[in-house]
Write a protein that holds these residues in place. Structure first.
Motif, PDB file in Angstrom:
ATOM      1  N   ASP A 151       3.478  -7.578   7.807  1.00 21.04           N
ATOM      2  CA  ASP A 151       2.811  -6.693   9.192  1.00 21.04           C
ATOM      3  C   ASP A 151       3.308  -5.048   8.109  1.00 21.04           C
ATOM      4  O   ASP A 151       3.861  -4.482   7.999  1.00 21.04           O
ATOM      5  CB  ASP A 151       4.095  -6.071  10.638  1.00 21.04           C
ATOM      6  N   GLY A 152       1.654  -4.818   8.088  1.00 22.52           N
ATOM      7  CA  GLY A 152       1.873  -3.662   6.795  1.00 22.52           C
ATOM      8  C   GLY A 152       2.825  -2.404   7.909  1.00 22.52           C
ATOM      9  O   GLY A 152       3.287  -1.720   6.967  1.00 22.52           O
ATOM     10  N   ARG A 153       2.998  -1.860   9.315  1.00 24.04           N
ATOM     11  CA  ARG A 153       3.491  -0.801   9.500  1.00 24.04           C
ATOM     12  C   ARG A 153       4.999  -1.338   9.075  1.00 24.04           C
ATOM     13  O   ARG A 153       6.201   0.026   8.490  1.00 24.04           O
ATOM     14  CB  ARG A 153       3.752  -1.067  11.347  1.00 24.04           C
ATOM     15  N   LYS A 154       5.049  -2.708   9.010  1.00 25.76           N
ATOM     16  CA  LYS A 154       7.045  -2.773   9.405  1.00 25.76           C
ATOM     17  C   LYS A 154       7.295  -2.898   8.097  1.00 25.76           C
ATOM     18  O   LYS A 154       8.071  -1.463   7.357  1.00 25.76           O
ATOM     19  CB  LYS A 154       7.375  -4.237   9.845  1.00 25.76           C
ATOM     20  N   ILE A 155       6.679  -3.460   6.890  1.00 26.61           N
ATOM     21  CA  ILE A 155       6.532  -2.772   5.372  1.00 26.61           C
ATOM     22  C   ILE A 155       6.585  -1.888   5.127  1.00 26.61           C
ATOM     23  O   ILE A 155       7.702  -1.234   4.492  1.00 26.61           O
ATOM     24  CB  ILE A 155       5.410  -3.957   4.401  1.00 26.61           C
ATOM     25  N   THR A 156       5.913  -1.044   5.702  1.00 31.30           N
ATOM     26  CA  THR A 156       6.230   0.512   5.161  1.00 31.30           C
ATOM     27  C   THR A 156       7.221   1.567   5.392  1.00 31.30           C
ATOM     28  O   THR A 156       7.878   2.060   4.616  1.00 31.30           O
ATOM     29  CB  THR A 156       4.280   1.281   5.843  1.00 31.30           C
ATOM     30  N   ASN A 157       7.808   1.194   6.779  1.00 29.48           N
ATOM     31  CA  ASN A 157       8.846   1.220   7.041  1.00 29.48           C
ATOM     32  C   ASN A 157      10.106   0.974   5.937  1.00 29.48           C
ATOM     33  O   ASN A 157      10.643   1.591   5.662  1.00 29.48           O
ATOM     34  CB  ASN A 157       9.173   1.195   8.385  1.00 29.48           C
ATOM     35  N   ARG A 169       9.765  -5.493  -4.481  1.00 35.68           N
ATOM     36  CA  ARG A 169      10.573  -7.192  -4.322  1.00 35.68           C
ATOM     37  C   ARG A 169      10.142  -7.157  -2.506  1.00 35.68           C
ATOM     38  O   ARG A 169       9.939  -7.954  -2.780  1.00 35.68           O
ATOM     39  CB  ARG A 169      11.382  -6.461  -4.588  1.00 35.68           C
ATOM     40  N   LEU A 170      10.206  -6.183  -1.513  1.00 33.97           N
ATOM     41  CA  LEU A 170      10.559  -5.909  -0.497  1.00 33.97           C
ATOM     42  C   LEU A 170       8.851  -6.275  -0.030  1.00 33.97           C
ATOM     43  O   LEU A 170       8.699  -7.593   0.846  1.00 33.97           O
ATOM     44  CB  LEU A 170      10.595  -4.658   0.808  1.00 33.97           C
ATOM     45  N   ILE A 171       8.177  -6.132  -0.553  1.00 30.20           N
ATOM     46  CA  ILE A 171       6.378  -6.911  -0.218  1.00 30.20           C
ATOM     47  C   ILE A 171       6.135  -7.798  -0.799  1.00 30.20           C
ATOM     48  O   ILE A 171       5.917  -8.374   0.122  1.00 30.20           O
ATOM     49  CB  ILE A 171       5.339  -5.211  -0.808  1.00 30.20           C
ATOM     50  N   SER A 172       7.054  -8.340  -1.319  1.00 35.68           N
ATOM     51  CA  SER A 172       6.301  -9.367  -2.524  1.00 35.68           C
ATOM     52  C   SER A 172       7.058 -10.246  -1.581  1.00 35.68           C
ATOM     53  O   SER A 172       5.983 -11.564  -1.328  1.00 35.68           O
ATOM     54  CB  SER A 172       7.407  -9.629  -3.756  1.00 35.68           C
ATOM     55  N   SER A 173       8.164 -10.388  -0.856  1.00 34.82           N
ATOM     56  CA  SER A 173       8.611 -11.556  -0.262  1.00 34.82           C
ATOM     57  C   SER A 173       8.130 -11.727   1.153  1.00 34.82           C
ATOM     58  O   SER A 173       7.772 -12.425   2.237  1.00 34.82           O
ATOM     59  CB  SER A 173      10.150 -11.326   0.401  1.00 34.82           C
TER      60      SER A 173
END
Length: 554
Positions: A151-157, A169-173
């Motif tokens: 979820d792009g919005r969730k990842i951005t936050n 690391r967070l984005i890759s996971s």
């Protein structure tokens, strides 16, 4: 000033892209064959063609498409050129589609029409990579129902205020989660693991490059290099997108830091002027040769260089802009990244150039691209841009023969030009409006050198296909360009049927007083009596909104 001139004057020209696929000779190709079983007459009438498409690593925002008609028994056959050893391709039929992995050879796709819209995996693969493609189809069906998709919005936050390494690391996971869950359920083939794993990695890289560009962040060299795995021989949409985002990030960094970075060396500028400058005298050539040999100049010599550049500003400014970016990139990125940027910047420039400028820039920049797959990718895009050169040159020749004053001159089927370099802009606007009285007019003010403007011009053609020629007229009002043939070439290249009003800068000012547009890219709706009824109307991309406004006045 020693060894290099200070930052050259002028802004970088915008760079853009837009293509479609035609037949291009390649050394390798994949032959995609198959059949749609139980194909009904109704389904055949609705969808008589299948489409196979793929990416070009230099242009991620357009798929390169090759159609294949269905035979009466539902069979089809299409050959697709390959540039990379393995490429992710896409099969489309009607409302269904799937990705598949191709390499040289024959690949088969079979579909049962009776279960076309009910089966989770309606495709049966054979031939090249059959097992991997079948498992990938099962994975995509699994992913569609997976509850924790990225979820792009969730990842951005989540990555706000995180370091670049932690953010990656967070984005890759997040991107790897669906495939890890699938792998726990079904053991993936090694090739599938590499295919999906690299795609997830590139998706994460694209996200991080966007983040860095938006935040004006300079990624560390180690992380930056790791986002572009070396020796990857598999081309996917995710890879093309990530590489394009890298190029956008690099362009942003190089232009942002322009005030702190040197421009071209004296030698490079002198050689460009000597080769491409107009009306260079023998004495000036000797002086340029001296500058090139010594690779040094004084601050007072800048006036000499500026004077030569002004004799051919379009040609030299494009070359100087391009070479300046290359020289700056060499100081910041490794050789493989510079190779990609050299190809990307050229490919991105081509759609907004005339045929002559395209050839000039291609002839200059193409030898700088050393990587064979990048060179082939660039060659493919260049051929696509110049494929209609005969038709375009014929249109321009027709326009030139007509002289500086033309009224509704058809330079190519459906493309009508009106211009008069010595008339009033407001009067010329009235002339085109009056010629279309009795119709609703959709007037689009746009630009040939802007990607958004070109795309809006192409999107507006959908209106031509929706309304009768008795009810709707489409008028293009392009921004003036220093090269007078640019918009007519663009209009011919993309078959922009309608009326095209070519104004000078002075004429445009008087026309704008009546249109009162808020932006350079804007639309105006004029009713059947010639009265402006909607200024700053919806743009062609908002098609339904445009239709509502037009329908009010029919």
């Amino acid at each position: 000033m020693k060894n290099s001139l200070q930052r050259l004057r002028g802004l970088l020209l915008p760079i853009y892209c837009l293509v479609s696929l035609t037949s291009i000779a390649q050394t390798d190709s994949v032959v995609v064959t198959g059949r749609i079983y139980h194909l009904s007459a109704r389904l055949y009438r609705e969808s008589p063609t299948i489409f196979v498409s793929r990416n070009n690593i230099l242009q991620a925002n357009r798929e390169l498409v090759r159609p294949a008609p269905l035979n009466v028994d539902g069979s089809f056959r299409v050959s697709m050129p390959l540039i990379f050893p393995q490429e992710e391709m896409y099969f489309n039929y009607g409302r269904i589609s799937t990705a598949f992995l191709a390499n040289a050879g024959t690949l088969t796709i079979e579909i049962d029409a009776d279960s076309l819209f009910t089966a989770a995996v309606p495709f049966r693969f054979g031939g090249v990579n059959a097992q991997v493609n079948q498992q990938f189809a099962r994975y995509k069906a699994f992913e569609a129902t997976y509850p924790n998709k990225p979820d792009g919005r969730k990842i951005t936050n989540q990555v706000t205020n995180a370091s670049d390494d932690a953010a990656y690391r967070l984005i890759s996971s997040a991107y790897q989660a669906p495939f890890l869950a699938f792998s726990a359920k079904e053991k993936p083939f090694p090739l599938l693991k590499r295919w999906v794993g690299y795609a997830d990695r590139y998706n994460a890289a694209a996200f991080l490059y966007d983040k860095a560009t938006y935040e004006n962040d300079n990624l560390t060299k180690l992380l930056n290099d790791s986002l572009r795995p070396p020796n990857d021989q598999l081309l996917t949409a995710a890879r093309a997108s990530a590489m394009n985002r890298f190029a956008s990030y690099a362009t942003h960094r190089l232009t942002t830091e322009a005030t702190r970075a040197n421009g071209l060396t004296v030698r490079a500028l002198a050689l460009l002027l000597e080769r491409y400058g107009k009306n260079i005298t023998a004495e000036e050539r000797l002086r340029l040769n001296d500058y090139a040999t010594s690779n040094s100049a004084r601050q007072s010599d800048l006036k000499f260089f500026d004077g030569l550049v002004k004799r051919s500003p379009d040609t030299l400014q494009r070359l100087v802009n391009y070479e300046t970016l290359i020289q700056r990139s060499i100081r910041q990125f490794d050789s493989s990244a510079v190779d990609y940027l050299a190809a990307y910047w050229l490919a991105s420039s081509l759609p907004g150039l005339t045929l002559n400028f395209s050839k000039l820039l291609y002839d200059y920049a193409r030898p700088q691209v050393k990587n064979p797959t990048l060179a082939q990718s660039l060659d493919e895009l260049y051929r696509l841009e110049v494929k209609d050169s005969t038709r375009i040159r014929t249109a321009i020749q027709t326009l030139r023969k007509a002289g500086p004053s033309t009224s509704s001159l058809e330079i190519s089927p459906g493309i009508f030009i009106t211009r008069n370099d010595f008339g009033s802009g407001s009067s010329l606007l009235d002339q085109v409006i009056n010629a279309n009285r009795g119709k609703v007019i959709y007037l689009l003010m746009t630009s040939a050198s802007d990607e958004a403007g070109r795309q809006a011009a192409i999107d507006a053609q959908r209106l031509q296909n929706t309304y009768s020629a008795r009810d709707l007229a489409l008028i293009y009002l392009p921004m003036p360009d220093t090269d007078k043939s640019l918009w007519p070439e663009i209009a011919t290249r993309y078959n922009l049927s309608g009326d095209h009003l070519l104004l000078t800068n002075t004429q445009l000012l008087s026309a704008l007083e009546r249109l009162r547009s808020d932006e350079d890219l804007s639309a105006t709706i004029i009713n059947r009596t010639g009265k402006i009824v909607k200024r700053n109307a919806p743009l062609p991309s908002a098609f339904e909104d445009v239709r509502k406004e037009i329908d009010k006045n029919l």
